[in-house]
Motif scaffolding. Structure first.
Motif, mmCIF file in Angstrom:
data_model
loop_
_atom_site.group_PDB
_atom_site.id
_atom_site.type_symbol
_atom_site.label_atom_id
_atom_site.label_comp_id
_atom_site.label_asym_id
_atom_site.label_seq_id
_atom_site.Cartn_x
_atom_site.Cartn_y
_atom_site.Cartn_z
ATOM 1 N N SER A 1 0.828 -1.202 0.000
ATOM 2 C CA SER A 1 0.000 0.000 0.000
ATOM 3 C C SER A 1 0.864 1.255 0.000
ATOM 4 N N SER B 1 0.918 4.285 -2.721
ATOM 5 C CA SER B 1 0.739 5.686 -2.324
ATOM 6 C C SER B 1 1.856 6.557 -2.892
ATOM 7 N N ASP C 1 -6.986 7.476 -1.195
ATOM 8 C CA ASP C 1 -7.676 6.329 -0.610
ATOM 9 C C ASP C 1 -8.538 5.630 -1.655
ATOM 10 N N TYR D 1 -8.291 1.787 -3.196
ATOM 11 C CA TYR D 1 -9.418 0.858 -3.294
ATOM 12 C C TYR D 1 -9.489 0.213 -4.677
ATOM 13 N N GLY E 1 -2.791 -1.389 4.547
ATOM 14 C CA GLY E 1 -2.878 0.054 4.366
ATOM 15 C C GLY E 1 -1.597 0.720 4.806
ATOM 16 N N ILE F 1 -4.600 5.375 5.042
ATOM 17 C CA ILE F 1 -4.927 5.061 3.657
ATOM 18 C C ILE F 1 -5.100 3.545 3.562
ATOM 19 N N GLY F 2 -6.165 3.085 2.880
ATOM 20 C CA GLY F 2 -6.392 1.652 2.762
ATOM 21 C C GLY F 2 -7.051 1.072 3.999
ATOM 22 N N LYS G 1 -12.824 0.545 7.251
ATOM 23 C CA LYS G 1 -13.555 1.722 6.809
ATOM 24 C C LYS G 1 -15.051 1.465 7.030
ATOM 25 N N SER H 1 -9.769 8.454 6.082
ATOM 26 C CA SER H 1 -8.541 8.927 5.426
ATOM 27 C C SER H 1 -8.479 10.447 5.363
#
Length: 306
Positions: A99, A103, A134, A138, A146, A218-219, A224, A230
């Motif tokens: 991840s 990023s 984010d 996905y 993440g 993030i992730g 979530k 995020s």
């Protein structure tokens, strides 16, 4: 995933794809082609008001893989006339570097497009860029983990910091004062706990839903909808003539380096290269148990640039 899975309700941002801008080593072959920007090296004008040094160490006594990733693009923008715009970041992966690498690959193009769409409201651009990052994470279905993200965007004399997670950014002034630029998203933060509980999540053993040590990332899409978000914390700082350094570090650094220790280490070093190396060495000597990464940015007074 079932019908209750987390799906960001966002229209994918329009990104202009260019040839890969590669100020750092080539990204992992696992990564899909992503948005990026390209500036021919021969056209880059250096900004004499800053210099920087990056240092990373796996910390093999305690870790068998490196999950921290650093990003440095200096200058950052599309033309040589933007030499006073710079982008720095540290992404700290959870359980994998996958991840964090995505990023690093995706973020520059996302931020660039956000700034093109709304060049005046930089803080809003930073907020949107994290949400879109984010969303991009996905889309890459191979992600099962993440990462945290701590971003520094320098625009002329204004320093913007945006972060999710527990990597940290500070500015050191000429008076040896340490200014906190980031906000640590820890599970023992009362405001974060209240927000998580209002979303149906919970804190167990100081971890979000008993799993994750941070409350924003993030992730980590399984969390979530259960309190993990995020949306970044954002802070700006006008760089003063006596400001000395900006330091970005993963949590492995700050586990053993407090503000007083940071000033002591800085005082022992002649420049940003020595400073970044000494931060890593000190962290290892003092039994930090995590991966270690830092970016040290040195500021120069304008009169020294003549």
């Amino acid at each position: 995933m079932n019908s209750m899975e987390y799906k960001p309700k966002l229209k994918k941002i329009r990104i202009i794809n260019r040839n890969s801008y590669n100020p750092n080593p080539k990204p992992s072959s696992k990564l899909l082609p992503g948005p990026s920007l390209y500036i021919p090296q021969s056209h880059i004008l250096k900004d004499p008001s800053i210099s920087y040094s990056t240092n990373l160490n796996m910390n093999s006594k305690y870790k068998d893989k490196m999950e921290d990733v650093a990003l440095t693009i200096s200058p950052f923008k599309q033309t040589s006339y933007d030499r006073k715009h710079h982008l720095f970041a540290i992404f700290d992966g959870h359980g994998s570097d996958e991840s964090a690498l995505i990023s690093k690959r995706q973020y520059p193009g996302i931020l660039l497009q956000c700034l093109k769409d709304n060049p005046i409201k930089i803080e809003e651009c930073l907020k949107r860029s994290f949400i879109f990052l984010d969303h991009e994470a996905y889309i890459h279905k191979s992600i099962s983990f993440g990462n945290t993200a701590t971003i520094v965007y320098l625009a002329n004399k204004m320093l913007y910091c945006a972060n999710v997670g527990d990597s940290k950014c500070v500015v050191i002034t000429g008076a040896h004062k340490v200014i906190q630029m980031s906000y640590e998203d820890s599970c023992d933060d009362p405001a974060e706990r209240k927000r998580i509980e209002s979303c149906g999540g919970y804190i167990m053993e100081n971890r979000l839903n008993g799993v994750l040590a941070v409350t924003r990332a993030i992730g980590d899409f399984e969390l979530k909808g259960k309190g993990l978000i995020s949306v970044p914390h954002i802070k700006k700082h006008l760089i003063e003539p006596d400001d000395l350094y900006c330091v970005i570090g993963s949590d492995g650094i700050w586990d053993v380096v407090d503000d007083d220790t940071l000033i002591e280490i800085m005082s022992e070093c002649k420049n940003e290269k020595e400073f970044s190396k000494r931060l890593i060495d000190f962290s290892i000597e003092n039994e930090s148990t995590d991966n270690l990464s830092c970016i040290v940015i040195k500021f120069f007074k304008e009169e020294n640039n003549l």
